[in-house]
Design a protein around this motif. Structure first.
Motif, mmCIF file in Angstrom:
data_model
loop_
_atom_site.group_PDB
_atom_site.id
_atom_site.type_symbol
_atom_site.label_atom_id
_atom_site.label_comp_id
_atom_site.label_asym_id
_atom_site.label_seq_id
_atom_site.Cartn_x
_atom_site.Cartn_y
_atom_site.Cartn_z
ATOM 1 N N VAL A 138 16.636 34.289 60.140
ATOM 2 C CA VAL A 138 15.829 33.822 59.018
ATOM 3 C C VAL A 138 14.905 34.974 57.973
ATOM 4 O O VAL A 138 15.006 35.071 56.950
ATOM 5 N N CYS A 139 14.361 35.559 58.715
ATOM 6 C CA CYS A 139 13.672 36.861 58.431
ATOM 7 C C CYS A 139 14.273 37.768 57.736
ATOM 8 O O CYS A 139 13.972 38.022 56.705
ATOM 9 N N HIS A 140 15.480 38.170 58.028
ATOM 10 C CA HIS A 140 16.598 38.881 57.278
ATOM 11 C C HIS A 140 16.933 38.263 55.996
ATOM 12 O O HIS A 140 16.645 39.061 54.966
ATOM 13 N N LEU A 141 17.140 37.039 55.865
ATOM 14 C CA LEU A 141 17.436 36.346 54.631
ATOM 15 C C LEU A 141 15.989 36.535 53.540
ATOM 16 O O LEU A 141 16.331 36.811 52.678
ATOM 17 N N LEU A 142 15.096 36.085 54.277
ATOM 18 C CA LEU A 142 14.052 35.951 53.506
ATOM 19 C C LEU A 142 13.375 37.337 52.895
ATOM 20 O O LEU A 142 13.062 37.464 51.929
ATOM 21 N N GLN A 143 13.375 38.324 53.944
ATOM 22 C CA GLN A 143 12.945 39.711 53.363
ATOM 23 C C GLN A 143 13.747 40.206 52.337
ATOM 24 O O GLN A 143 13.440 40.895 51.332
ATOM 25 N N THR A 144 15.309 39.892 52.489
ATOM 26 C CA THR A 144 16.146 40.431 51.591
ATOM 27 C C THR A 144 16.162 39.903 50.186
ATOM 28 O O THR A 144 16.360 40.771 49.200
ATOM 29 N N TYR A 145 16.092 38.622 50.124
ATOM 30 C CA TYR A 145 16.354 37.886 49.068
ATOM 31 C C TYR A 145 14.887 37.084 48.387
ATOM 32 O O TYR A 145 14.898 36.837 47.300
ATOM 33 N N PHE A 146 13.950 37.030 49.196
ATOM 34 C CA PHE A 146 12.745 36.142 48.688
ATOM 35 C C PHE A 146 11.418 36.913 49.075
ATOM 36 O O PHE A 146 10.507 36.376 49.445
ATOM 37 N N ALA A 147 11.698 38.219 48.830
ATOM 38 C CA ALA A 147 10.623 39.247 49.128
ATOM 39 C C ALA A 147 9.183 38.926 48.299
ATOM 40 O O ALA A 147 7.996 39.004 48.756
ATOM 41 N N ASP A 148 9.218 38.187 47.178
ATOM 42 C CA ASP A 148 8.314 37.984 46.162
ATOM 43 C C ASP A 148 7.997 36.502 46.126
ATOM 44 O O ASP A 148 7.462 36.015 45.194
ATOM 45 N N ALA A 149 8.721 35.621 47.212
ATOM 46 C CA ALA A 149 8.452 34.368 46.811
ATOM 47 C C ALA A 149 7.664 33.759 48.319
ATOM 48 O O ALA A 149 7.468 34.467 49.179
ATOM 49 N N ALA A 185 4.506 41.661 50.066
ATOM 50 C CA ALA A 185 5.491 41.179 51.140
ATOM 51 C C ALA A 185 4.864 40.655 52.046
ATOM 52 O O ALA A 185 5.299 39.625 52.583
ATOM 53 N N LEU A 186 3.734 41.225 52.785
ATOM 54 C CA LEU A 186 2.941 40.825 53.736
ATOM 55 C C LEU A 186 2.402 39.316 53.397
ATOM 56 O O LEU A 186 2.435 38.443 54.282
ATOM 57 N N ALA A 187 1.851 39.292 52.294
ATOM 58 C CA ALA A 187 1.214 38.173 51.730
ATOM 59 C C ALA A 187 2.300 36.955 51.741
ATOM 60 O O ALA A 187 2.069 35.794 52.130
ATOM 61 N N ALA A 188 3.610 37.093 50.878
ATOM 62 C CA ALA A 188 4.533 36.150 50.829
ATOM 63 C C ALA A 188 4.779 35.508 52.288
ATOM 64 O O ALA A 188 5.122 34.156 52.389
ATOM 65 N N ALA A 189 5.073 36.426 53.403
ATOM 66 C CA ALA A 189 5.256 36.034 54.750
ATOM 67 C C ALA A 189 4.387 35.393 55.230
ATOM 68 O O ALA A 189 4.503 34.843 56.668
ATOM 69 N N ASN A 190 3.015 35.259 54.807
ATOM 70 C CA ASN A 190 2.072 34.733 55.715
ATOM 71 C C ASN A 190 1.462 35.467 56.801
ATOM 72 O O ASN A 190 0.797 34.836 57.859
#
Length: 474
Positions: A138-149, A185-190
């Motif tokens: 999940v982290c790989h997908l989120l970092q790769t495609y949702f870094a700004d969400a 990116a830190l903020a997006a990931a909480n």
């Protein structure tokens, strides 16, 4: 047993981050990643691997409409079929080749044949069984495609979370050792929401996270132990005024009182041998064990210091080059067994140290026990003696703490016998003691306090009392 070797799992993780998605807008299209997150959630929930097009298209369409790139059309038929070209996805019930058509032609073909789609069988089983691998995927997908969400929104909607993350403890689907490119990116990931402040926390609540990035020259990073300088007191990178026990500094004090762990993020740089080579790395949970104020020798400005220690099993072991490093490891010494071994050391002698991978303080409990025995387990402040079914109970408080950077000696004249209430008040600076034994209380335990109780055979060195007062001047 399904193979969980590094090469096996790495192959899947690589496939997650190398999807053939449209990037013509400058940003990756999100339809395939969203469908994969939805399928991973099904695996984690123990749901059936394959689901028919008719049963899935409405749910997928809603997810794509909510989380796809602005202006994109929610077309679930495309990711539902396109994913089968990757090693991650399976289509069953397909007569011949899947057509290359898109739009209404592809939807008509799917509606007619109603194939079933889902994760590849071994991948589904691995995700269903391994929480650790699921977290990485999940982290790989989120970092790769949702870094700004905002990660929380997509996690909730696809079913990987059932309730919002409150900010304390491990951030959802962020494995220890995850590296982020920047503060956004830190903020997006909480993991750490403030874009500039080093402490995430408010004055009336516990701290959630800190960033160790070399912003304060007084910081000390010892791996599993961090001496952290609080926020404030700086103008254009220079100390210009006193730090106050407010905002994030107060939040760290609250964490010390509650025991709530704090996430630690290390930033790149040469300020620490444990810093990452680039970006910002989440290094796990630490507890705030102690705090104090001190005056900087160079300018006499007050700063607040915090000692944090890693929570066992919840800490990264990565160095600047990404390789595993050895953090300080406790190697206990045998307790003394003879009266001679309990004798006081020479004045000024530091506690014993023993070299393991690095040096680590070894505390003697025998002298603390002797102090409690001399006082018959009676608090030197309030005179209370607590009886339990297994005997009397009291706590030994080192006046000048043993840990870094105080380096107080493990001597009887540096130890008090206190009840639990007054031990906490003393450690938090709400109770201080004058050189003559006068007691000064800032807390709410109540009542006028007498002088410190004393007994023959146990004296207190006023230098240690003065050190304690100095570090709790506020």
């Amino acid at each position: 047993m399904l193979d969980e070797s590094t090469s096996f799992t790495t192959g899947y993780l690589d496939a997650f981050t190398s999807l053939r998605v449209d990037r013509s807008s400058g940003q990756p299209a999100l339809h395939q990643p969203i469908v994969l997150l939805w399928a991973i959630a099904r695996a984690r929930q123990g749901k059936q691997r394959l689901i028919s097009w008719h049963a899935s298209k409405e749910e997928l369409s809603a997810l794509l409409a909510h989380h796809g790139r602005p202006g994109s059309t929610p077309a679930p038929e495309f990711p539902f079929t396109a994913l089968h070209r990757s090693p991650l996805w399976t289509l069953e019930g397909v007569p011949g080749e899947v057509p290359q058509a898109r739009g209404s032609s592809l939807r008509s073909w799917l509606d007619e044949h109603n194939p079933k789609g889902g994760l590849e069988k071994d991948l589904h089983e691995l995700l269903a069984r391994s929480r650790k691998f699921g977290e990485k995927a999940v982290c790989h997908l989120l970092q790769t495609y949702f870094a700004d969400a905002q990660w929380q929104d997509i996690l909730l909607d696809v079913g990987l979370r059932t309730e919002p993350f409150h900010g304390f403890g491990p951030a959802p689907y962020v494995p220890i050792g995850t590296v982020f490119a920047n503060r956004d990116a830190l903020a997006a990931a909480n993991v750490h929401r403030p874009l500039q402040a080093g402490i995430w926390g408010k004055q009336k609540e516990d701290a959630k996270s800190i960033v160790v990035s070399g912003g304060y020259e007084d910081d000390e990073d010892l791996g599993t132990e961090i001496i952290y300088t609080g926020q404030g007191g700086m103008t254009e990178g220079r100390h210009t005024h006193h730090q106050e026990l407010t905002r994030g500094n107060a939040a760290l004090v609250n964490s010390a009182a509650s025991g709530t762990p704090v996430r630690v993020i290390r930033g790149a740089g040469d300020h620490s041998p444990y810093a990452p080579a680039h970006g910002l790395r989440y290094d796990g949970l630490y507890r705030v064990e102690d705090y104090w104020s001190e005056r900087r020798a160079v300018d006499d400005l007050r700063i607040w210091r915090f000692r944090l220690r890693a929570v066992d099993g919840e800490t990264s072991l990565l160095g600047t080059d990404g390789e595993t490093v050895n953090f300080p490891t406790l190697v206990p010494l045998p307790l003394p067994t003879t009266p001679e071994a309990v004798a006081e050391p020479d004045p000024g002698q530091r506690p014993d140290r023993r070299t393991a991978i690095t040096q680590r303080l070894v505390r003697s409990t025998r002298r603390a026990q002797r102090v409690k025995e001399l006082h018959d387990y009676t608090c030197q402040v309030c005179g209370i003696r607590i009886s339990t079914p297994t005997g009397a109970y009291a706590e030994a408080a080192h006046i000048r703490p043993l840990g870094r950077p105080h380096d107080g000696p493990d001597r009887m004249d540096n130890i008090l016998c206190l009840c639990p209430n007054h031990h906490v008040a003393f450690d938090f600076g709400m109770l201080t003691i004058g050189d003559d034994g006068s007691l000064y209380e800032r807390g709410t335990l109540g009542g006028a306090l007498p002088r410190l109780r004393t007994v023959a055979g146990h004296s207190i060195d006023p230098a240690y009392l003065a050190y304690h007062r100095k570090h709790h001047e506020e």
